[in-house]
Motif scaffolding. Structure first.
Motif, PDB file in Angstrom:
ATOM      1  N   PRO A   1       0.829  -1.214   0.000  1.00  0.00           N
ATOM      2  CA  PRO A   1       0.000   0.000   0.000  1.00  0.00           C
ATOM      3  C   PRO A   1       0.858   1.257   0.000  1.00  0.00           C
ATOM      4  CG  PRO A   1      -0.873  -1.603   1.545  1.00  0.00           C
ATOM      5  CD  PRO A   1       0.440  -2.153   1.070  1.00  0.00           C
ATOM      6  N   GLY A   2       0.346   2.279  -0.679  1.00  0.00           N
ATOM      7  CA  GLY A   2       1.083   3.530  -0.802  1.00  0.00           C
ATOM      8  C   GLY A   2       1.870   3.645  -2.085  1.00  0.00           C
ATOM      9  N   PHE A   3       1.705   2.677  -3.005  1.00  0.00           N
ATOM     10  CA  PHE A   3       2.528   2.691  -4.210  1.00  0.00           C
ATOM     11  C   PHE A   3       2.155   3.846  -5.145  1.00  0.00           C
ATOM     12  CE2 PHE A   3      -0.962  -0.284  -4.968  1.00  0.00           C
ATOM     13  CZ  PHE A   3      -1.473   0.138  -6.190  1.00  0.00           C
ATOM     14  N   LEU A   4       0.900   4.317  -5.119  1.00  0.00           N
ATOM     15  CA  LEU A   4       0.542   5.434  -5.985  1.00  0.00           C
ATOM     16  C   LEU A   4       1.358   6.682  -5.650  1.00  0.00           C
ATOM     17  CD1 LEU A   4      -3.345   5.329  -6.482  1.00  0.00           C
ATOM     18  CD2 LEU A   4      -1.536   4.416  -7.951  1.00  0.00           C
ATOM     19  N   LEU A   5       1.641   6.884  -4.368  1.00  0.00           N
ATOM     20  CA  LEU A   5       2.440   8.052  -3.973  1.00  0.00           C
ATOM     21  C   LEU A   5       3.871   7.932  -4.483  1.00  0.00           C
ATOM     22  CD1 LEU A   5       1.206   8.737  -0.336  1.00  0.00           C
ATOM     23  CD2 LEU A   5       0.285   9.526  -2.508  1.00  0.00           C
ATOM     24  N   ARG A   6       4.390   6.704  -4.512  1.00  0.00           N
ATOM     25  CA  ARG A   6       5.750   6.501  -5.041  1.00  0.00           C
ATOM     26  C   ARG A   6       5.786   6.857  -6.530  1.00  0.00           C
ATOM     27  NH1 ARG A   6       8.996   2.707  -2.449  1.00  0.00           N
ATOM     28  NH2 ARG A   6      10.524   3.271  -4.086  1.00  0.00           N
ATOM     29  N   TYR A   7       4.758   6.443  -7.251  1.00  0.00           N
ATOM     30  CA  TYR A   7       4.696   6.770  -8.673  1.00  0.00           C
ATOM     31  C   TYR A   7       4.583   8.271  -8.888  1.00  0.00           C
ATOM     32  CZ  TYR A   7       4.427   2.132 -10.812  1.00  0.00           C
ATOM     33  OH  TYR A   7       4.731   0.892 -11.280  1.00  0.00           O
TER      34      TYR A   7
END
Length: 934
Positions: free
Chosen positions: A353-359
């Motif tokens: 979870p939280g991968f959208l912020l990494r992108y």
């Protein structure tokens, strides 16, 4: 050559050739352009210039425009050539140069800047079309021969390929496209540009805009011939960087690498053709590129997922940076589709979870140098992506599990499609989008019963079509002209521009320049004419040489007022002021005498209405600043109304404001008012305004010189705004919030009063408290405690009266509530605040009412201690008409600071603010009425 270098070299090439470099417009089109949801092409923001509705800042322009194409969403990832967000480079001539220069520029730039071998460049031209009455574009052929392209590399193509049309009517013209020959290793010696092959890749489209098409296939020459070109940056990057796919270029490879890191996968994930739905030469023809799902060795599904994540991360970031927030309508739905597709693929790759912020962080690193809004809006981007990932993650876990079961069951039964009822249940009951159902089913070789699903969704789609028709269409001109269109024609034919003087004066001696009757409407609206043809009575459109009247725009209503002839010979009342680019026209009703062209008149703005509007407009800026200070930088204006009666401000935010938050916002605004800070309108450059942090309306177009309204020293409020304002915040007097409600998904609405309106309301409130205190025989400051004491006594009495063995009081409550039922659209509706000691008692009351009524929608609310409770019951016949208990009770709960839900026929909810029960049930009634009347 990096993508950044390509962008700069292209733009600098045209700047050196006397083109004005203009910044990219927003992905959100201006409010007056309702033809598309999002900016889809480089020329789209320039349409007013090409159509002559606005003056171009220069006859030659060049830009790199942000674009987004929704039709390609489902193709992204499955092919190696489709993108949603892309950059389109373009050079434009508005009535200046034409084919010869456009072809010469394209040839020189291709060879000298991008170093293409002339032997590899092929071109296509329009082959002619009998329906249009046009032969081959011999002029273009001759010009290409002149610059050095051999005749055998000039390929005629049909209308479908090489004739550009804005639509069945509107600007159009032949076009010429440039292709790069990738060699025989990509095809055969029989291949030609424009065909279905991999050998020839289009990279630039030159549109020779010279006709006006109206009606379909009937061409008339445009007043001026124009040039519109489009070169896809991402596609060109693939060519110049020697990559087979845009996903391997410098803007995408770091995103692909991030996906591999987060998923623990290897493989290149890129491969494929250099095509791409980046629009290539100005439009996506659907040619080129194979449809393979595999982008590398070993894991086609994983590589597809990585491509989806890379593309959607860019699209999500830029949409949010331009003011779009997730919702279930219009642009918000496009954004939500992207986030949900990305979340699905990330979960399937086992990303934490939280991968959208990494992108999003990598997108900023790659592109914020060219698009600083990605940095400026970093907080909102992270907030909305985090919120969507958290919310949809729960839905996804449940929905995919149910869908897997449905797919296995269908495959076992030998079915070829998911049943419509199952797809509808996933969508309606579990919130699982049908586009994801369709996509996941297709991966297993199954379709979805689209016809059946459409039938089940007919009511919702009918509402959407009606809303779209209202947004896209204008009045039926068969029964009379649309005043705005008449005004546009009047402005276009007048031969002069009205000079707006409303910032300096409210009383302007001027001259009537042109007059046009407004047909249609009530009998006599069109007025009549005197012997000399001057208007007598009725409604007219008037164009003044100078005008003090503010035209409606930016949320502010237009001024009202009068036009008087010198000596009092005539009088016309101004009812509307149309903003037409930088010009305007007045809609008036002639009440006395005649209003003739060239008449000397005195234009007088309604001073009282203007002052009230100014107070409300400046207060709107203060409210915006207070909301951002209290709630966070994600708050952005999403719409407004500024009139003399009130202000309404829509803003992006995830949930209802608490009583404390509302109080803090109101206190901040009133504190700034009390400070008496100066309010100044400053003309400055757009670059300087942005450097100073001025807020801008998303979707608005701004020139190089802008009007910035600064309050105080600008530390808390600077906005780009063309509206009228007070000179000092002290002139506002007082600010009072009337209500805070939901306007749309993730959009809240505050309505407020200022000045004398707010004072009058507060005076009424004070009088009411005084009268209540007198009735209770206590001091005003003791009235609330007295009421609470009485309320406790009543509850105790009701508790005693409701004990076993005495049902009299319960029956009386039921009968009292039923007596207040209303009929709306043929349905029985009850939405009432009631007294109940707990949820059990509230449910008992609901059951008693249901037992006595058939076919009803019932919502009951009760304040119990420090909580608000709500229950709802909806008869199945009303559920079929769109009234759903879960949705209705949620509306009520949001008003009271809570939430809840349940089945379509029965639901319950709670809230933190018991004092808002009455307001909440009123909101529920409004929601029921809206559902029944659609």
């Amino acid at each position: 050559m990096t993508s950044d270098e390509i962008r700069e070299r292209y733009l600098e090439f045209f700047v050196q050739r006397e083109h004005l470099r203009i910044p990219s417009a927003s992905l959100v089109p201006p409010a007056d352009d309702r033809t598309v949801l999002l900016t889809t092409a480089g020329m789209q923001p320039l349409k007013p210039y090409f159509l002559g509705h606005e003056s171009s800042p220069a006859p030659r322009l060049t830009s790199c425009q942000k674009c987004f194409r929704t039709p390609d969403i489902e193709h992204v990832g499955s092919t190696l050539r489709h993108l949603t967000f892309f950059e389109m480079l373009g050079n434009f001539s508005i009535g200046d140069y034409f084919k010869a220069e456009a072809i010469g520029y394209a040839w020189d730039l291709s060879r000298e800047v991008f170093a293409f071998d002339p032997a590899d460049i092929w071109v296509t031209v329009f082959a002619g079309d009998d329906a249009l009455g046009l032969g081959p574009d011999e002029e273009a052929i001759e010009l290409w021969l002149t610059v050095g392209v051999p005749r055998e590399r000039i390929v005629p193509c049909p209308r479908s390929e090489n004739f550009w049309e804005a639509g069945p009517v509107g600007p159009s013209g032949p076009c010429s496209e440039l292709y790069i020959d990738r060699g025989l290793s990509f095809g055969s010696s029989e291949d030609l540009p424009g065909g279905e092959n991999e050998r020839f890749l289009e990279y630039w489209n030159l549109v020779f805009m010279q006709y006006d098409q109206d009606p379909h296939d009937q061409l008339q020459p445009l007043p001026a011939r124009n040039i519109d070109t489009g070169l896809g940056l991402n596609r060109l990057a693939a060519i110049l960087q020697g990559k087979d796919s845009v996903f391997e270029t410098d803007q995408f490879q770091p995103l692909i690498d991030l996906g591999r890191e987060l998923s623990g996968r290897g493989g290149d994930g890129g491969g494929g053709d250099g095509g791409g739905g980046d629009g290539g030469g100005g439009r996506d023809s659907g040619r080129g590129g194979d449809s393979r799902a595999d982008g590398g060795e070993g894991d086609p599904a994983g590589d597809r997922a990585l491509r989806i994540l890379a593309d959607h991360a860019r699209g999500m970031s830029f949409l949010i940076a331009d003011g779009v927030v997730p919702s279930n309508e219009d642009r918000g739905y496009v954004l939500r589709r992207l986030t949900r597709r990305a979340i699905l693929q990330g979960r399937r790759l086992d990303m934490a979870p939280g991968f959208l912020l990494r992108y999003a962080a990598v997108v900023r690193e790659l592109m914020a140098g060219a698009y600083p809004e990605l940095l400026d809006q970093g907080d909102p981007i992270e907030r909305w992506l985090s919120s969507e990932e958290d919310a949809f993650g729960r839905t996804l876990a449940q929905g995919t599990g149910l869908l897997d079961e449905l797919i296995e069951r269908a495959l076992h039964a030998g079915d070829t499609a998911i049943a419509a009822e199952d797809a509808f249940a996933l969508h309606d009951t579990y919130g699982f989008p049908v586009d994801l159902t369709r996509e996941l089913a297709a991966e297993r070789g199954l379709a979805v019963d689209e016809h059946g699903f459409e039938r089940l969704m007919d009511a919702q789609r009918a509402r959407a079509r009606a809303a779209a028709a209202g947004a896209m269409g204008g009045p039926n001109r068969g029964g009379g002209s649309d005043p705005r269109e008449v005004a546009r024609e009047l402005v276009a034919s007048a031969g002069f521009s009205t000079r707006f003087t409303g910032y300096e004066t409210e009383l302007q001696p001027t001259t009537v320049g042109a007059v046009e009757p407004v047909a249609g409407g009530d009998a006599g609206d069109g007025g009549s004419t005197s012997a000399n043809g001057a208007p007598v009575g009725g409604r007219y459109l008037v164009k003044l040489a100078e005008s003090p009247f503010y035209p409606a725009g930016g949320g502010q209503v237009s001024d009202a007022g009068t036009i008087e002839c010198a000596g009092g010979a005539c009088l016309a009342r101004v009812s509307n002021v149309y903003r037409l680019g930088d010009d305007q026209a007045l809609e008036v009703s002639v009440e006395q005498g005649t209003l003739a062209p060239e008449a000397s008149v005195l234009a007088r703005v309604d001073r009282a209405a203007r002052r009230s509007t100014e107070r409300n407009h400046t207060a709107t800026h203060l409210l915006h600043a207070a909301l951002r200070e209290r709630l966070g930088a994600h708050v952005r204006q999403a719409g407004s109304y500024v009139g003399p009666d009130k202000l309404r401000f829509d803003f992006t935010h995830t949930g209802a404001l608490s009583a404390e938050e509302l109080r803090d916002v109101g206190d901040a605004v009133n504190a700034w008012i009390a400070d008496g800070d100066p309010v100044r309108a400053i003309s400055t450059t757009l670059a300087e305004a942005r450097r100073l942090g001025a807020m801008a309306l998303f979707g608005e177009k701004y020139g190089d010189v802008v009007r910035m309204v600064q309050i105080g020293d600008g530390s808390y409020s600077r906005e780009l705004c063309g509206g009228t304002h007070v000179r000092s915040t002290a002139e506002i007097g007082v600010f009072h919030i009337l209500s805070e409600t939901s306007s749309a998904a993730n959009v809240r609405r505050i309505e407020a009063l200022t000045g004398s309106g707010a004072v009058e309301l507060l005076r009424d409130h004070d009088r009411l408290v005084t009268e209540i205190a007198a009735e209770l025989r206590v001091r005003p400051q003791d009235a609330l405690e007295k009421v609470r004491g009485l309320d406790r006594e009543i509850k105790e009495w009701k508790r005693a009266a409701g004990r076993p063995g005495d049902a009299t009081h319960g029956r009386r409550d039921i009968e009292d509530v039923i007596e207040r039922a209303v009929e709306i659209a043929g349905a029985t509706i009850i939405t009432e605040p009631v007294s109940a000691i707990d949820e059990k008692a509230l449910l008992a009351l609901l059951d008693g009412i249901k037992a006595k009524l058939d076919g009803a929608a019932i919502v009951l609310g009760s304040a119990t201690g420090d909580r608000a409770l709500f229950v709802a019951s909806v008869d199945p016949t009303l559920v079929e008409r769109g009234v759903k208990a879960g949705a209705i009770v949620k509306v009520a709960a949001e008003v009271a600071g809570g939430g809840g839900g349940g089945r379509d026929t029965m639901a319950r909810a709670g809230g933190r603010y018991p004092e808002k029960v009455h307001e909440a049930v009123l909101a529920a009634r409004t929601a029921i009425e809206a559902a029944l009347q659609t």
